[in-house]
Scaffold this motif. Sequence first.
Motif, short mmCIF file in Angstrom:
data_model
loop_
_atom_site.label_atom_id
_atom_site.label_comp_id
_atom_site.label_asym_id
_atom_site.label_seq_id
_atom_site.Cartn_x
_atom_site.Cartn_y
_atom_site.Cartn_z
N ILE A 5 0.84 -1.22 -0.26
CA ILE A 5 0.12 0.01 0.09
C ILE A 5 0.85 1.45 0.14
CG2 ILE A 5 -2.01 1.01 1.04
CD1 ILE A 5 -2.55 -1.50 2.84
N PHE A 6 0.76 2.28 -0.90
CA PHE A 6 1.53 3.49 -1.06
C PHE A 6 0.66 4.80 -1.02
CE2 PHE A 6 0.96 4.31 -5.44
CZ PHE A 6 0.67 2.86 -6.07
N ALA B 207 -2.46 7.70 -4.67
CA ALA B 207 -2.26 6.55 -3.63
C ALA B 207 -2.71 5.35 -4.24
CB ALA B 207 -3.42 6.80 -2.51
N GLY B 208 -2.37 4.04 -3.83
CA GLY B 208 -2.68 3.08 -4.72
C GLY B 208 -1.87 1.45 -3.65
N VAL C 64 -3.50 -0.94 -8.51
CA VAL C 64 -4.39 -0.39 -8.54
C VAL C 64 -3.99 1.20 -7.87
CG1 VAL C 64 -6.86 0.14 -7.74
CG2 VAL C 64 -6.28 -2.19 -8.23
N TYR C 65 -4.52 2.27 -8.66
CA TYR C 65 -3.94 3.56 -8.36
C TYR C 65 -5.01 4.75 -8.58
CZ TYR C 65 -1.74 5.85 -12.46
OH TYR C 65 -1.85 6.23 -13.70
N THR C 66 -4.87 5.70 -7.78
CA THR C 66 -5.50 6.97 -8.30
C THR C 66 -4.56 8.43 -8.13
OG1 THR C 66 -7.43 8.60 -7.58
CG2 THR C 66 -6.42 7.34 -5.72
N CYS D 216 -4.65 3.49 6.14
CA CYS D 216 -6.11 3.96 6.19
C CYS D 216 -6.08 5.11 5.27
CB CYS D 216 -6.34 4.53 7.51
SG CYS D 216 -6.50 3.39 8.97
N ASN D 217 -5.03 6.22 5.00
CA ASN D 217 -5.31 7.04 4.22
C ASN D 217 -5.29 6.60 2.69
OD1 ASN D 217 -5.71 9.56 5.57
ND2 ASN D 217 -3.54 9.84 6.15
N PRO D 218 -4.13 5.84 2.41
CA PRO D 218 -4.17 5.47 0.84
C PRO D 218 -5.60 5.01 0.54
CG PRO D 218 -2.44 4.43 1.87
CD PRO D 218 -2.88 5.53 2.92
N MET D 219 -6.09 4.05 1.43
CA MET D 219 -7.20 3.24 1.00
C MET D 219 -8.42 4.22 1.04
SD MET D 219 -6.15 0.34 0.23
CE MET D 219 -5.79 -1.20 0.51
N ALA D 220 -8.45 5.17 1.97
CA ALA D 220 -9.61 6.06 1.85
C ALA D 220 -9.31 6.98 0.83
CB ALA D 220 -9.32 7.12 3.13
N MET D 221 -8.29 7.44 0.22
CA MET D 221 -8.17 8.29 -1.21
C MET D 221 -8.78 7.25 -2.28
SD MET D 221 -5.05 10.16 -2.94
CE MET D 221 -5.65 11.11 -4.34
#
Length: 352
Positions: A136-137, A164-165, A176-178, A284-289
């Motif tokens: 996770i990044f 994030a991804g 998977v990224y955004t 939490c933050n990357p998954m939230a974004m």
Amino acid sequence: MYRQPKRNLTTLGEFIIDKQADFPFAKGELSSLLSDIAIAAKIVNREVNKAGLVNILGEAGSENVQGESQKKLDVFANEQFLAALATGGECAGVASEENDEIILFDGASSSGKYIVAIDPLDGSSNIDVNVSVGTIFSIYRRKTKNGPATVDDFLQPGYDQVAAGYVVYGSSTMLVYTTGNGVNGFTLDPSIGEFCLSHPDMRIPSGGNIYSVNQGNFVHFPEGVKRYIKSLQIDDKANKKPYTLRYIGSLVSDFHRNLIKGGIYIYPTTLGSPAGKLRLMYECNPMAMLMEQAGGRATDGYRNILEIEPTDIHQRCPLFVGSTQMVEEAMDYLRQYSDAEMKPQYANGKES
Ligand code: AHG
């Protein structure tokens, strides 16, 4: 005359360059950074895939900052991501689950515009049993302009993430990224060694009938979470209840499934962990974004994850993430049944 054949395949590299063209003043640094991460992910994938074959399983003999024993693959993955980011030149430093302190790069990288928070191999307790694990990044623009990056460059709320991804090393491997403009998924084609666009513009269904939680901890959950879970287990055919419980114990895998099918992942506060288990900055933050970009929600049960002001790079945080209707319903239960002392114990952002 040469007639160009029709080609349906878009590689991650092509996609990143294509998207960069939408920002005429972009210098390509974020694109390079994402490419560096993708290269490290391919190397980690190669090792994860042969974990059962080579003598790479087992304890590495060291402990990470959380006091958990490290598997060799955790160490390997951390080294690969750090090496890729250090040599890329765009990233000034990294906060990693595997390192107590932030890692600051020297040379050309010290003036890199970005910093990265990363969990190099999440769900590592699953490696020994051949269950999917992930990376996770989270990427931020650093706040300081000159000199080496500082801890303050890392302590930014999730809303300041520029990208994030995650990578899921599963039955197939996906990245998977955004970058804040939707979520796109790429599947690794091992025959050509490229991540190829397979899941364009991923959107989570607004509702679902899957919930993911470590129900073994039920007795230690806040009353609101207990009541919410019980409400999912009733016999109510009209509302497709009882719902299905799916829990892999690997956040990336549970998140990925729920993103595609609709569902909710919960890691709440417990009596023993009043701030939850998961890490705010690199879980939490990357998954939230990603979840917000896919049309879902991510909260700590009371407030948006992305609004939380971090005070420590390894800060913990409860997580309710998934289909909007499900997350909001869980929050309603918390508001109704959980008293104030069950709220996450990090008044002023500080974990107790
Ligand atoms: P780890 O990397 O130490 O295996 O932790 C995994 C994380 C997350 O990926 C997963 O959802 C959660 O911890 C599982 O925790 P429990 O075992 O407490 O359910």
